[in-house]
Design an enzyme around this catalytic site. Structure first.
Site, PDB file in Angstrom:
ATOM      1  N   LEU A  64       0.891  -1.158   0.000  1.00  0.00           N
ATOM      2  CA  LEU A  64       0.000   0.000   0.000  1.00  0.00           C
ATOM      3  C   LEU A  64       0.927   1.203   0.000  1.00  0.00           C
ATOM      4  O   LEU A  64       1.792   1.325   0.872  1.00  0.00           O
ATOM      5  CB  LEU A  64      -0.891  -0.034   1.244  1.00  0.00           C
ATOM      6  CG  LEU A  64      -2.106   0.878   1.294  1.00  0.00           C
ATOM      7  CD1 LEU A  64      -3.032   0.656   0.101  1.00  0.00           C
ATOM      8  CD2 LEU A  64      -2.872   0.667   2.582  1.00  0.00           C
ATOM      9  N   ASP A  65       0.794   2.071  -0.992  1.00  0.00           N
ATOM     10  CA  ASP A  65       1.682   3.222  -1.114  1.00  0.00           C
ATOM     11  C   ASP A  65       1.669   4.075   0.144  1.00  0.00           C
ATOM     12  O   ASP A  65       0.672   4.113   0.877  1.00  0.00           O
ATOM     13  CB  ASP A  65       1.264   4.097  -2.301  1.00  0.00           C
ATOM     14  CG  ASP A  65       1.454   3.406  -3.638  1.00  0.00           C
ATOM     15  OD1 ASP A  65       2.389   2.599  -3.757  1.00  0.00           O
ATOM     16  OD2 ASP A  65       0.663   3.679  -4.553  1.00  0.00           O
ATOM     17  N   ALA A  66       2.752   4.808   0.357  1.00  0.00           N
ATOM     18  CA  ALA A  66       2.859   5.669   1.536  1.00  0.00           C
ATOM     19  C   ALA A  66       1.773   6.731   1.562  1.00  0.00           C
ATOM     20  O   ALA A  66       1.306   7.130   2.628  1.00  0.00           O
ATOM     21  CB  ALA A  66       4.242   6.333   1.581  1.00  0.00           C
ATOM     22  N   SER A 121      -1.235   6.340   0.578  1.00  0.00           N
ATOM     23  CA  SER A 121      -2.530   5.681   0.725  1.00  0.00           C
ATOM     24  C   SER A 121      -2.669   5.212   2.169  1.00  0.00           C
ATOM     25  O   SER A 121      -1.682   5.055   2.874  1.00  0.00           O
ATOM     26  CB  SER A 121      -2.636   4.487  -0.220  1.00  0.00           C
ATOM     27  OG  SER A 121      -2.519   4.907  -1.563  1.00  0.00           O
ATOM     28  N   ARG A 164       0.032   1.626  -8.212  1.00  0.00           N
ATOM     29  CA  ARG A 164      -0.834   2.813  -8.188  1.00  0.00           C
ATOM     30  C   ARG A 164      -2.072   2.647  -9.087  1.00  0.00           C
ATOM     31  O   ARG A 164      -2.576   3.590  -9.675  1.00  0.00           O
ATOM     32  CB  ARG A 164      -0.032   4.053  -8.545  1.00  0.00           C
ATOM     33  CG  ARG A 164       1.119   4.264  -7.558  1.00  0.00           C
ATOM     34  CD  ARG A 164       1.913   5.498  -7.798  1.00  0.00           C
ATOM     35  NE  ARG A 164       1.244   6.716  -7.420  1.00  0.00           N
ATOM     36  CZ  ARG A 164       1.082   7.184  -6.174  1.00  0.00           C
ATOM     37  NH1 ARG A 164       1.542   6.478  -5.155  1.00  0.00           N
ATOM     38  NH2 ARG A 164       0.483   8.308  -5.943  1.00  0.00           N
TER      39      ARG A 164
END
Length: 178
Positions: free
Chosen positions: A39-41, A43, A139
């Site tokens: 999970l992206d930073a 998000s 993403r």
């Protein structure tokens, strides 16, 4: 062991911090657990961690197609043609996405504030979409909403398969049976 973690904005899906981003070690002090999926930073939301390599693969590997549910705040008003396009799949630079489920939803009453808050523009409305996908490209959700003219402002993963954020406040974790 399986851990559900409500990852805050600004935290990487790894234990070591990098640059301006925090690492999981600031929140979870358990030896031998590893992230199952990313999970992206920028998000927020559900991140699963486990000490079982087979379970990690079942959760993270795209070939198992475990559903991931996202709550997405977008810039603009999603109309039915945009939602239908998300459902059918959109063409991204790395190919078409699989079918998805997409619907407009209200902002949950119990949603925590994001730090820092999203940017708000007075003349452009925002709305919320629930998007359910079975793949996990880099993403992907942000690229999907942008492809239909609805840039993502805030992205929260609320569920992975049968596991959800239910009962977890931001920055907290809980061990669950699997």
């Amino acid at each position: 062991m399986l851990i559900r973690f409500n990852k805050p904005y600004g935290v990487l899906s790894q234990f070591t911090p990098e640059g301006r981003w925090h690492g999981l070690k600031d929140y979870i002090d358990l030896p031998g657990v590893y992230v199952a999926g990313r999970l992206d930073a920028d998000s927020e939301g559900l991140l699963l961690l486990t000490d079982d390599g087979q379970q990690q693969a079942r959760i993270a590997e795209p070939r198992f197609k475990m559903e991931k549910t996202y709550l997405v705040q977008v810039e603009g008003e999603p109309d039915e043609p945009a939602l239908a396009q998300l459902r059918r799949g959109v063409m991204l630079n790395d190919g078409p996405t699989l079918l998805a489920r997409a619907q407009r939803v209200e902002c949950p009453a119990d949603l925590w504030p994001r730090t820092p808050p999203i940017r708000e523009r007075k003349n452009i409305p925002t709305a919320w979409i629930e998007l359910v996908i079975r793949e996990g490209r880099n993403r992907q959700v942000r690229r999907m909403t942008a492809a239909v003219g609805l840039p993502t402002l805030r992205l929260i993963r609320t569920a992975i398969g049968p596991y959800s954020l239910e009962g977890l406040t931001t920055g907290h974790w809980k061990e669950v049976p699997f």
